[in-house]
Every structure is written in C-alpha cells, then in structure tokens.
Design a protein around this motif. Structure first.
Motif, short mmCIF file in Angstrom:
data_model
loop_
_atom_site.label_atom_id
_atom_site.label_comp_id
_atom_site.label_asym_id
_atom_site.label_seq_id
_atom_site.Cartn_x
_atom_site.Cartn_y
_atom_site.Cartn_z
N ASN A 1 0.40 -1.61 -0.04
CA ASN A 1 0.11 0.12 0.38
C ASN A 1 1.26 1.60 0.24
O ASN A 1 2.16 0.95 0.71
CB ASN A 1 -1.02 0.45 1.63
N TRP A 2 0.35 2.06 -0.57
CA TRP A 2 1.17 3.65 -0.60
C TRP A 2 -0.10 4.42 0.53
O TRP A 2 -1.54 4.40 0.24
CB TRP A 2 1.69 4.59 -1.24
N ASN A 3 -0.27 5.11 1.29
CA ASN A 3 -1.16 5.37 2.71
C ASN A 3 -0.40 7.04 2.92
O ASN A 3 1.02 7.55 2.87
CB ASN A 3 -0.34 4.98 4.07
N GLU A 4 -1.95 7.60 2.60
CA GLU A 4 -1.48 9.17 3.40
C GLU A 4 -2.16 9.76 3.90
O GLU A 4 -2.96 9.25 4.33
CB GLU A 4 -2.27 10.09 1.45
N GLU A 5 -0.83 10.38 5.03
CA GLU A 5 -1.71 10.01 6.38
C GLU A 5 -2.09 12.33 6.43
O GLU A 5 -0.79 12.94 6.12
CB GLU A 5 -1.31 9.87 7.48
N SER A 6 -2.56 12.62 7.96
CA SER A 6 -2.06 13.86 7.88
C SER A 6 -2.03 13.81 9.66
O SER A 6 -2.65 13.57 10.42
CB SER A 6 -3.22 14.42 8.10
N LYS B 1 9.39 0.20 -1.54
CA LYS B 1 8.94 1.40 0.21
C LYS B 1 9.46 3.43 -0.62
O LYS B 1 10.16 3.59 0.08
CB LYS B 1 11.21 0.26 0.80
N THR B 2 9.71 2.79 -1.97
CA THR B 2 9.94 4.33 -2.53
C THR B 2 8.82 4.70 -2.84
O THR B 2 7.38 4.10 -3.95
CB THR B 2 10.46 3.68 -3.85
N ALA B 3 7.89 5.61 -2.94
CA ALA B 3 6.21 6.25 -3.70
C ALA B 3 6.39 6.25 -4.39
O ALA B 3 7.42 6.53 -5.82
CB ALA B 3 6.32 7.91 -3.26
N PRO B 4 5.10 5.47 -5.30
CA PRO B 4 5.33 5.35 -6.50
C PRO B 4 4.30 6.36 -7.00
O PRO B 4 4.36 7.51 -6.65
CB PRO B 4 3.75 4.40 -6.22
N ASN B 5 4.20 6.36 -8.72
CA ASN B 5 3.81 7.32 -9.02
C ASN B 5 2.39 6.99 -9.71
O ASN B 5 1.90 7.25 -10.07
CB ASN B 5 4.28 7.89 -10.53
N LEU B 6 1.57 8.58 -8.27
CA LEU B 6 0.45 8.39 -8.48
C LEU B 6 -0.57 8.84 -9.22
O LEU B 6 -0.03 10.67 -8.72
CB LEU B 6 0.00 7.69 -6.62
#
Length: 240
Positions: free
Chosen positions: A53-58, A210-215
């Motif tokens: 997964n890639w997670n976006e948190e605040s 562990k590297t951010a994908p190009n979403l």
C-alpha cells in the motif's frame, strides 16, 4: 496503517477528546446483512496474498506519505509500516505487535481483531454497504463503518483483500485522516517464515515497495457525514 493499524494516532486522540463532551452516544449496532458478509470475508479468507500500500496521512495538518504492507496465508496475517510490525493468527485470535518507535511489543486477541481484515475492536454506531466499485484489482464491495472515533470506508475484493481504505475523524470538524491504497496485490509472499513472533525483528517488504509510486491522482481525505453530538448534524448513514 494501520496503531491499530489503519489509522493515525493523533486522530484517535483528538476524536476521543471531542466525544468526551457528548451528553449522548448512539447505541451500538450489530454487523448484519451484506456488511457482515464483507467484514467476515476479510477475517476468514484463506487466500495467499501480499498487498503493498501507499498511505497518505495528515499529521498536524500536513500530508505525509508512507508505505505499508499486509501479508496473508491461510489463517496467518502480517502487517508492516515504517513504525509497526504485527503478526496474528486469525483463527486462534492471537497476535503480537511491535512498535519500532518504542521497541515495545504488545500481545493479545485485540491485536488479531485489528490486524486480521477490518478492525472490529470498537463497537459500530452505524454501518452501510454502498455497492460495488471498480478497482485496479477487480470489482470490490464498498462498506462504510462508523465508531465513536472514526468514519471508515473499505473496498474489499471477492477474495477478502482490502485494496483501499480511509479513516476520518468522527466529529463536526474532523479533517485529519488516513487514505490507504494498494499499489500492488501479489499471490506470492516474499518469504514463508514471516508469521511468528521471532519474525518481528526484520522487515519483509521489498525495497522497491518502500519508494513512493507515481500516483496520477489520489482521492482527498474527507470527513463526510458521521454520528456526532451536534443536534443539527445529519447522520446520513443507513444502519443496514
């Protein structure tokens, strides 16, 4: 993402403080019908899978991106984030969670209830099955669950894999939250010795995840209508 495990600690703290002032709390509802079917599917699946997964948190109002992963085989489950490693036996309802921040490990049935599929440690105030949605990994059921702290949504495949989830604070002004989206779902595990307590000493997530994908686009986190204390609030959720 999800402690425990698909949420942001500050969200739970703020939500708890806000709800402490409530004079009335809606009674809990039982999981029934289609919602129960979907939740049970996430907890009893016998599929073998690795979800990255890639997670976006605040955090303090600032969006933060980080990786996460879940691994499953038979009754065994594993969760990893940069801050936590968790193993659980979903049938026996046992589990252990290591905090990489504190170095402490906690154990108990509550770990399994959180790690295995949809978290059921908290009583639900409202539930809803909101139809099926298309995902990069096939058609999924979309459910919405409300507890005293959070408003959550999950997209669950027919195999019981959670491929998208969101958490938002259950309060009139809740804007903090978490959005977790699968970037890869594989039918093979990176290792087979990853489900016992001894395995918590290392990460099994390949470096490439562990590297951010190009979403191209991520859906923004929104609170949506919930169940909170203001008399003028519109719950907007069916308890089906």
């Amino acid at each position: 993402m999800k402690f425990l495990f698909r949420t942001v600690p500050v969200v739970a703290v703020l939500a708890g403080a806000a709800l402490a002032a409530c004079d009335q709390t809606p009674p809990p509802v039982e999981l029934t019908g289609k919602v129960k079917e979907v939740v049970d599917r996430t907890k009893t699946t016998q599929a073998t899978y690795a979800v990255y997964n890639w997670n976006e948190e605040s955090r303090s109002g600032t969006p933060v991106l980080e990786w996460g992963a879940e691994f499953h085989s038979g009754d065994k489950h594993r969760v990893e984030t940069p801050r936590d490693r968790v193993i659980a036996d979903c049938k026996a309802q046992t589990g252990a969670a290591l905090s990489l921040t504190t170095g402490k490990t906690v154990e108990g049935p509550f770990v399994a209830r959180a790690a295995c599929g949809i978290n059921t440690n908290k009583a639900f105030l409202a539930i809803a099955w909101q139809g099926q949605v298309k995902t990069p990994f096939g058609t999924a059921d979309h459910v919405r669950l409300v507890d005293k702290d959070d408003i959550r949504t999950y997209d669950v495949t027919q195999a019981g894999v959670i491929v998208r989830s969101t958490y938002a604070q259950n309060s009139p002004e809740g804007r903090l939250g978490l959005s977790s989206e699968a970037v890869s779902v594989l039918s093979e595990l990176p290792a087979t010795d990853m489900f016992d307590k001894a395995s918590l000493v290392r990460s099994y997530v390949p470096d490439r995840f562990k590297t951010a994908p190009n979403l191209k686009a991520r859906s923004s986190i929104s609170r949506g209508p919930g169940l909170h204390c203001q008399a003028s609030s519109d719950p907007g959720i069916s308890a089906t």
